[in-house]
Design a protein around this motif. Structure first.
Motif, short mmCIF file in Angstrom:
data_model
loop_
_atom_site.label_atom_id
_atom_site.label_comp_id
_atom_site.label_asym_id
_atom_site.label_seq_id
_atom_site.Cartn_x
_atom_site.Cartn_y
_atom_site.Cartn_z
N GLU A 60 33.37 38.33 52.92
CA GLU A 60 32.12 38.15 52.18
C GLU A 60 31.95 36.71 51.76
OE1 GLU A 60 29.41 40.56 51.31
OE2 GLU A 60 28.81 38.48 51.40
N ARG A 61 30.96 36.04 52.37
CA ARG A 61 30.73 34.63 52.01
C ARG A 61 29.53 34.46 51.10
NH1 ARG A 61 30.14 31.63 57.35
NH2 ARG A 61 29.63 29.91 56.00
N HIS A 62 28.74 35.53 50.89
CA HIS A 62 27.57 35.41 50.00
C HIS A 62 28.06 35.46 48.55
CE1 HIS A 62 26.00 37.34 53.73
NE2 HIS A 62 25.04 36.47 53.57
N LEU A 92 36.61 33.25 41.52
CA LEU A 92 37.43 33.00 42.70
C LEU A 92 36.58 32.85 43.96
CD1 LEU A 92 40.41 35.46 42.05
CD2 LEU A 92 39.95 33.21 41.07
N GLY A 93 35.33 33.33 43.91
CA GLY A 93 34.40 33.10 45.01
C GLY A 93 34.66 33.95 46.24
N SER A 94 34.21 33.43 47.39
CA SER A 94 34.18 34.22 48.62
C SER A 94 35.58 34.44 49.19
CB SER A 94 33.31 33.51 49.65
OG SER A 94 33.84 32.25 49.94
N ASP A 95 35.67 35.47 50.06
CA ASP A 95 36.88 35.70 50.86
C ASP A 95 38.16 35.78 50.05
OD1 ASP A 95 36.43 36.06 53.62
OD2 ASP A 95 35.77 33.97 53.81
N THR A 96 38.15 36.52 48.96
CA THR A 96 39.35 36.64 48.12
C THR A 96 40.18 37.86 48.54
OG1 THR A 96 38.19 35.67 46.24
CG2 THR A 96 40.18 36.90 45.74
N PRO A 97 41.45 37.67 48.91
CA PRO A 97 42.28 38.83 49.27
C PRO A 97 42.40 39.79 48.08
CG PRO A 97 43.37 36.75 49.84
CD PRO A 97 42.18 36.40 48.99
N LEU A 98 42.11 41.08 48.30
CA LEU A 98 42.13 42.02 47.18
C LEU A 98 43.52 42.55 46.84
CD1 LEU A 98 38.86 44.04 47.84
CD2 LEU A 98 39.23 42.09 46.32
N PRO A 99 44.43 42.77 47.82
CA PRO A 99 45.72 43.37 47.45
C PRO A 99 46.49 42.59 46.38
CG PRO A 99 45.42 43.46 49.82
CD PRO A 99 44.29 42.61 49.27
N GLY A 100 46.38 41.25 46.39
CA GLY A 100 47.14 40.47 45.41
C GLY A 100 46.40 40.25 44.10
N LEU A 101 45.18 40.80 44.00
CA LEU A 101 44.36 40.46 42.83
C LEU A 101 44.92 41.03 41.52
CD1 LEU A 101 41.93 38.70 42.52
CD2 LEU A 101 40.45 40.68 42.83
N ALA A 102 45.53 42.21 41.60
CA ALA A 102 46.10 42.80 40.38
C ALA A 102 47.21 41.91 39.82
CB ALA A 102 46.63 44.21 40.66
N ASN A 103 48.00 41.31 40.70
CA ASN A 103 49.06 40.40 40.23
C ASN A 103 48.46 39.18 39.55
OD1 ASN A 103 51.05 42.05 41.19
ND2 ASN A 103 51.26 40.99 43.15
N VAL A 104 47.38 38.67 40.15
CA VAL A 104 46.69 37.51 39.56
C VAL A 104 46.19 37.89 38.16
CG1 VAL A 104 44.67 36.00 39.77
CG2 VAL A 104 46.00 36.58 41.81
N CYS A 105 45.59 39.08 38.06
CA CYS A 105 45.05 39.54 36.78
C CYS A 105 46.16 39.65 35.73
CB CYS A 105 44.37 40.90 36.95
SG CYS A 105 42.86 40.80 37.91
N GLY A 137 29.17 44.73 41.98
CA GLY A 137 27.76 44.35 41.94
C GLY A 137 27.36 43.65 43.22
N GLY A 138 26.11 43.18 43.25
CA GLY A 138 25.57 42.56 44.46
C GLY A 138 24.78 43.58 45.26
#
Ligand code: B12
Length: 221
Positions: free
Chosen positions: A105-107, A128-141, A178-179
């Motif tokens: 997703e680049r929009h 974080l904007g476009s093209d963010t890998p989701l599996p690692g997002l919980a660790n980032v959070c 959203g979006g």
């Protein structure tokens, strides 16, 4: 009306500046609208309608791809500056909300607008904007002590393609989507809150959510 007539509305003036790639005029219009209305109202009442009008003009062939790219980049640059314009408005002591678009997703301009609205409403946000890998997002959070995550996409199939990763994320963090690609059904499927296209309503919800005043799957009417 002749082609030399003054533009009727701020959006018309910005479209004219986009077509002629007049950066000074486009930036002046953004600056003046923010001064007159405040940054948040300028975003909801002028910037978002402008981006929509720009997209429609591009679809109709009334505006070149180059002009659309130019205007999107100038607007992005202005939004990025607006997000850091008032650092005190977004306390670093509070848990941030994380904003991301899934892989593919680049929009991300709509989500960037939402980021500025949040920051300007006193909610710390990490865009974080476009093209963010989701599996690692919980660790980032976890690492930054996030209070929740907002994921945005323009196409429904992008949410569908990442349904499992979103479900996993939603079990660990409050998740909202959203979006233009988001709807109540897909939100329910992944265990997220659906944020409607009306950014004022969605902003009010995430502000309440961040303060611990809102829960549940749907935004109240
Ligand atoms: C600019 C643009 C691009 C830019 C994106 C720049 C960027 N960084 O954002 C670029 C050139 C990269 C691009 C690429 C593509 N694009 Co494009 N793009 C557009 C365009 C012209 C404008 C989109 C936009 O930014 N609008 C402004 C935003 C603010 O408006 P909005 O998306 O409608 O959002 C509204 C609400 O949904 C809400 N909202 C938005 N985000 C969020 C987030 C939250 C949290 C909330 C609460 C609300 C919210 O706010 C807005 C309210 O006004 C549209 C055409 C159009 N008329 O919209 C096509 C469009 C979205 N693109 C499209 C397509 C197909 C593509 C490509 C696949 C083209 C291709 N073949 O390569 C690629 C996909 C790339 C990718 N992997 O994502 C299609 C999508 C069709 C669909 N639904 O399946 C569209 C509709 C054009 C079309 N008619 O074909 N695109």
């Amino acid at each position: 009306m002749t082609s030399t007539s003054p533009a009727a509305t701020p959006v018309d003036a910005m479209l004219a500046a986009a077509r002629t790639m007049d950066e000074r005029a486009l930036r002046a219009q953004l600056r003046d609208e923010a001064r007159a209305l405040g940054v948040n109202a300028a975003i909801t009442d002028v910037v978002l309608p402008f981006l929509n009008a720009l997209g429609q003009a591009w679809e109709r062939g009334d505006c070149s791809v180059a002009s659309e790219h130019f205007a999107s980049q100038v607007t992005r640059s202005w939004l990025t500056g607006a997000a850091v314009g008032d650092p005190d408005a977004s306390s670093t002591a509070m848990d941030p909300v994380v904003l991301a678009c899934p892989p593919g997703e680049r929009h991300d301009l709509g989500l960037l607008c939402f980021h500025v609205l949040l920051v300007r409403s006193g909610v710390p946000s990490r865009f974080l904007g476009s093209d963010t890998p989701l599996p690692g997002l919980a660790n980032v959070c976890r690492a930054i002590g996030a209070s929740g995550v907002v994921v945005a996409a323009t196409r429904r199939r992008v949410f569908e393609a990442h349904g499992s990763a979103l479900q996993v994320l939603a079990r660990q963090y409050p998740l909202a989507i959203g979006g233009a690609g988001a709807d109540a059904d897909i939100a329910e499927n992944v265990g997220a809150t659906f944020l409607p296209a009306d950014m004022r309503r969605s902003l009010a919800h995430v502000v309440r959510w961040h303060r611990g005043e809102a829960g549940g799957i749907t935004v109240s009417a």
